[in-house]
Design a protein around this motif. Sequence first.
Motif, PDB file in Angstrom:
ATOM      1  N   LEU A 146       0.856  -1.275   0.026  1.00 24.20           N
ATOM      2  CA  LEU A 146       0.120  -0.088  -0.048  1.00 24.20           C
ATOM      3  C   LEU A 146       0.895   1.270  -0.165  1.00 24.20           C
ATOM      4  O   LEU A 146       0.788   2.223  -0.858  1.00 24.20           O
ATOM      5  N   VAL A 147       1.822   1.243   1.037  1.00 22.65           N
ATOM      6  CA  VAL A 147       2.664   2.435   0.926  1.00 22.65           C
ATOM      7  C   VAL A 147       3.352   2.661  -0.182  1.00 22.65           C
ATOM      8  O   VAL A 147       3.928   3.868  -0.848  1.00 22.65           O
ATOM      9  N   GLY A 148       4.131   1.631  -0.688  1.00 19.96           N
ATOM     10  CA  GLY A 148       4.957   1.870  -2.123  1.00 19.96           C
ATOM     11  C   GLY A 148       3.920   2.346  -3.227  1.00 19.96           C
ATOM     12  O   GLY A 148       4.541   3.132  -4.076  1.00 19.96           O
ATOM     13  N   SER A 149       2.754   1.791  -3.400  1.00 25.60           N
ATOM     14  CA  SER A 149       1.866   2.335  -4.423  1.00 25.60           C
ATOM     15  C   SER A 149       1.386   3.808  -4.080  1.00 25.60           C
ATOM     16  O   SER A 149       1.378   4.432  -5.177  1.00 25.60           O
ATOM     17  N   ILE A 150       1.198   4.169  -2.911  1.00 21.31           N
ATOM     18  CA  ILE A 150       1.406   5.708  -2.623  1.00 21.31           C
ATOM     19  C   ILE A 150       2.341   6.399  -2.990  1.00 21.31           C
ATOM     20  O   ILE A 150       2.352   7.536  -3.553  1.00 21.31           O
ATOM     21  N   ALA A 151       3.548   5.996  -2.790  1.00 23.49           N
ATOM     22  CA  ALA A 151       4.854   6.396  -3.019  1.00 23.49           C
ATOM     23  C   ALA A 151       4.973   6.913  -4.429  1.00 23.49           C
ATOM     24  O   ALA A 151       5.311   7.677  -5.009  1.00 23.49           O
ATOM     25  N   ALA A 152       4.791   5.631  -5.306  1.00 31.54           N
ATOM     26  CA  ALA A 152       4.457   5.914  -6.747  1.00 31.54           C
ATOM     27  C   ALA A 152       3.705   6.800  -7.372  1.00 31.54           C
ATOM     28  O   ALA A 152       3.789   7.643  -8.303  1.00 31.54           O
ATOM     29  N   ALA A 153       2.285   6.718  -6.731  1.00 35.57           N
ATOM     30  CA  ALA A 153       1.353   7.747  -7.093  1.00 35.57           C
ATOM     31  C   ALA A 153       1.922   9.117  -7.057  1.00 35.57           C
ATOM     32  O   ALA A 153       1.607   9.892  -7.750  1.00 35.57           O
ATOM     33  N   ARG A 154       2.477   9.448  -5.872  1.00 33.46           N
ATOM     34  CA  ARG A 154       2.942  10.793  -5.593  1.00 33.46           C
ATOM     35  C   ARG A 154       4.045  11.056  -6.630  1.00 33.46           C
ATOM     36  O   ARG A 154       4.008  12.301  -6.921  1.00 33.46           O
ATOM     37  N   ALA A 155       4.883  10.326  -6.858  1.00 29.88           N
ATOM     38  CA  ALA A 155       6.090  10.653  -7.969  1.00 29.88           C
ATOM     39  C   ALA A 155       5.302  10.890  -9.366  1.00 29.88           C
ATOM     40  O   ALA A 155       5.663  11.757  -9.886  1.00 29.88           O
ATOM     41  N   THR A 156       4.405  10.088  -9.520  1.00 27.93           N
ATOM     42  CA  THR A 156       3.543  10.346 -10.760  1.00 27.93           C
ATOM     43  C   THR A 156       2.638  11.541 -10.737  1.00 27.93           C
ATOM     44  O   THR A 156       2.909  12.223 -11.725  1.00 27.93           O
ATOM     45  N   HIS A 157       2.225  11.769  -9.851  1.00 32.16           N
ATOM     46  CA  HIS A 157       1.475  13.337  -9.588  1.00 32.16           C
ATOM     47  C   HIS A 157       2.643  14.377  -9.856  1.00 32.16           C
ATOM     48  O   HIS A 157       2.251  15.429 -10.533  1.00 32.16           O
ATOM     49  N   ALA A 158       3.719  14.098  -9.100  1.00 31.57           N
ATOM     50  CA  ALA A 158       4.643  15.339  -9.265  1.00 31.57           C
ATOM     51  C   ALA A 158       5.072  15.439 -10.767  1.00 31.57           C
ATOM     52  O   ALA A 158       5.213  16.542 -11.215  1.00 31.57           O
ATOM     53  N   GLU A 159       5.387  14.337 -11.546  1.00 34.56           N
ATOM     54  CA  GLU A 159       5.384  14.396 -12.854  1.00 34.56           C
ATOM     55  C   GLU A 159       4.229  15.045 -13.722  1.00 34.56           C
ATOM     56  O   GLU A 159       4.282  15.690 -14.872  1.00 34.56           O
ATOM     57  N   ALA A 160       3.217  14.613 -13.580  1.00 39.48           N
ATOM     58  CA  ALA A 160       1.979  15.184 -14.113  1.00 39.48           C
ATOM     59  C   ALA A 160       1.781  16.662 -13.920  1.00 39.48           C
ATOM     60  O   ALA A 160       1.184  17.594 -14.801  1.00 39.48           O
ATOM     61  N   LEU A 161       2.487  17.108 -13.114  1.00 38.01           N
ATOM     62  CA  LEU A 161       2.369  18.731 -12.578  1.00 38.01           C
ATOM     63  C   LEU A 161       3.507  19.398 -13.330  1.00 38.01           C
ATOM     64  O   LEU A 161       3.506  20.601 -12.922  1.00 38.01           O
ATOM     65  N   ARG A 162       4.282  18.891 -14.064  1.00 34.88           N
ATOM     66  CA  ARG A 162       5.323  19.422 -14.640  1.00 34.88           C
ATOM     67  C   ARG A 162       4.893  20.573 -15.714  1.00 34.88           C
ATOM     68  O   ARG A 162       3.870  20.314 -16.140  1.00 34.88           O
TER      69      ARG A 162
END
Length: 162
Positions: A146-162
């Motif tokens: 669960l925590v790993g998927s949350i970490a991945a989602a946060r990294a993906t969100h950061a990239e989507a906000l570029r």
Amino acid sequence: MVLTGAVRMSDSGHTRRRALGAGGVLVGLVTLGGCGLFGDDPEPAPAPDPLQPVLDEALALASAYDRVILTQQTLSARLTPLAQAHRAHATELAKVIGTTLPSGSAAPPASGTADDTVAGLRKAELAAQKTAVAACKTAAAGRAALVGSIAAARATHAEALR
């Protein structure tokens, strides 16, 4: 006083050894009672769950997205799914931790801080991603996915906000 052997006995039949022993027992009970052996002291508060910071950040991120959406309506379609993802993360984390989420979601205050921008959201996502990665490294196996998927989602969100 009657003398019997080497032990002196009072007229009431009590020996000095018996009196001292009874006094020692009394002192011991008072001492043990003072250190909580008998349950007089309240139990210490349990340590906070190690995933609590990840949950707190999920709620903070959802709120930050809401503030940006309020101030920049044109970004609503782009940012709403990311805010919803953080709410879903918070819901799942609360289940795992065994806590309840704050009731109701009051409208976030429309502040004009520098962090109420897409760049501010990206910065918050990257910081929160680091927290999730650190929590994932120390999480029990049942929680790590669960925590790993949350970490991945946060990294993906950061990239989507570029």
